[in-house]
Design an enzyme around this catalytic site. Sequence first.
Site, short mmCIF file in Angstrom:
data_model
loop_
_atom_site.label_atom_id
_atom_site.label_comp_id
_atom_site.label_asym_id
_atom_site.label_seq_id
_atom_site.Cartn_x
_atom_site.Cartn_y
_atom_site.Cartn_z
N PRO A 1 68.07 29.26 20.05
CA PRO A 1 67.36 28.17 19.34
C PRO A 1 65.85 28.23 19.51
CG PRO A 1 68.61 27.32 21.21
CD PRO A 1 69.02 28.73 21.03
N ASP B 1 55.30 27.29 -5.12
CA ASP B 1 55.00 25.88 -5.38
C ASP B 1 54.10 25.77 -6.61
OD1 ASP B 1 52.38 26.49 -4.61
OD2 ASP B 1 52.62 25.70 -2.60
#
Lengths: 142, 142, 142, 142
Positions: free
Chosen positions: A61, A18
Amino acid sequence: MANLINRRQFTIEWGHCDPAGIVFNARFFEFFDWGTWTLFELALGIKPPELGKAFGIVGIPLVDAGARFLAPAKFGDTVEIASQVSEFRRSSFDVAHRIFVGGAVAVEGSETRVWAARDPADPAKIRSQPIPPEVTARFVVA
Amino acid sequence: MANLINRRQFTIEWGHCDPAGIVFNARFFEFFDWGTWTLFELALGIKPPELGKAFGIVGIPLVDAGARFLAPAKFGDTVEIASQVSEFRRSSFDVAHRIFVGGAVAVEGSETRVWAARDPADPAKIRSQPIPPEVTARFVVA
Amino acid sequence: MANLINRRQFTIEWGHCDPAGIVFNARFFEFFDWGTWTLFELALGIKPPELGKAFGIVGIPLVDAGARFLAPAKFGDTVEIASQVSEFRRSSFDVAHRIFVGGAVAVEGSETRVWAARDPADPAKIRSQPIPPEVTARFVVA
Amino acid sequence: MANLINRRQFTIEWGHCDPAGIVFNARFFEFFDWGTWTLFELALGIKPPELGKAFGIVGIPLVDAGARFLAPAKFGDTVEIASQVSEFRRSSFDVAHRIFVGGAVAVEGSETRVWAARDPADPAKIRSQPIPPEVTARFVVA
């Protein structure tokens, strides 16, 4: 006896970082996902996309994830992710991840995942299912 | 007569940007994808996840994409993406995207996509299919 | 004489893929970026984050990118990206990428990048600069 | 008195979703980041990229993040993220995020961030710093 640990090395890329020049936090959760799939491949000897079919599940999941960011990882760093199942419960389990930069832990992560299959009563729904003992046994090393 | 143009505004986020402090190039291809889906929703009045069912297709897969980066977009910038179909062919089409920052074009993008359905002879395969004229007609404004 | 080619293998991850079960297009532009940085490291023997300092530039920003998607890449696929500079011009250059899945080219990509330094007259601005011949020479193999 | 809550709506895009057709977990941490920046803009009236300069800090780096995934978010869903500071401490604070799909909470997230400035003794280092009371006051609504 100990938990099987998967270790995987990779490089921090420009696009992972970033404007502060360090890995953007969301990327670490991608890396945790990489770690879990390769841990399962190491333990079970099954390619990740074949896991569902091999065990009659839809997948594993995620229901919970977390990370502690102790030190930054920067563009060009070679990092190692070490992943292990820290606990198996009846139909869910926790995976612990540590990401090392220069030998020191930079990020600690945790995931809780469910062993999930289609509900026979309603195939549009997914529900947790007992994890077979032959699966859990493969995550222990003598 | 002119081509229907979809305009959509959004904000450049911290996580979109790289260590140079500007949007990482791959993100723009995400934005183009956003633009195409909302253009189709505007033209056809069908929610993107319903598009396949409404027309008996599997989707509009991308076969070519490109971008020219004319000026940077930075964290906090409000940008607008303007998207239009620049050409319909028998079973494929081109979408042109322009991303504006502060009123000037910062990125020009293009996508070529296919109107794709399952092959009746082999449902594991996908093949292009003629685009219905009632679809193409909706992308023209009087 | 031929152009130096960098080859890099990696695995397609779950998080790289979209609801069609194949790599989402924007990810390939991330992969191209990986390819370019490692090509430069191979050619110049300089770690990517040190490139700027080593040559007095701010970087090699992208001004154009494109891809042709010939075949899908799926979760679990082992892919190889082969990257080479296809042309050096005075202050810009093109990189050609090919991504192979199962030995066949699945994606062809191209990038145009600029050799960019701060403008001495206005350090807030960036401008292209001649690429040193000792750089271009390293991308040729006898 | 209550905590200021920032609410922001957005659409789940194709590229946010994984082969299960639901948002890939790492994306939610991007969304949390979006939520925090817009909460700070709402509270302080300062554009996110100006926050550092306005308060003499380098930013509000993340030291801890977590999420509980209660229900999936799918392509085309309109979601709302509600973000609030749940606790201010001397030099760090917690942000709580809830992501709503169809009016129900689908994901609960938490972030711990630090109010961080350059160390005057060593500008290459960053250290936490007391959060000014005029900042914390803006996150309370009468």
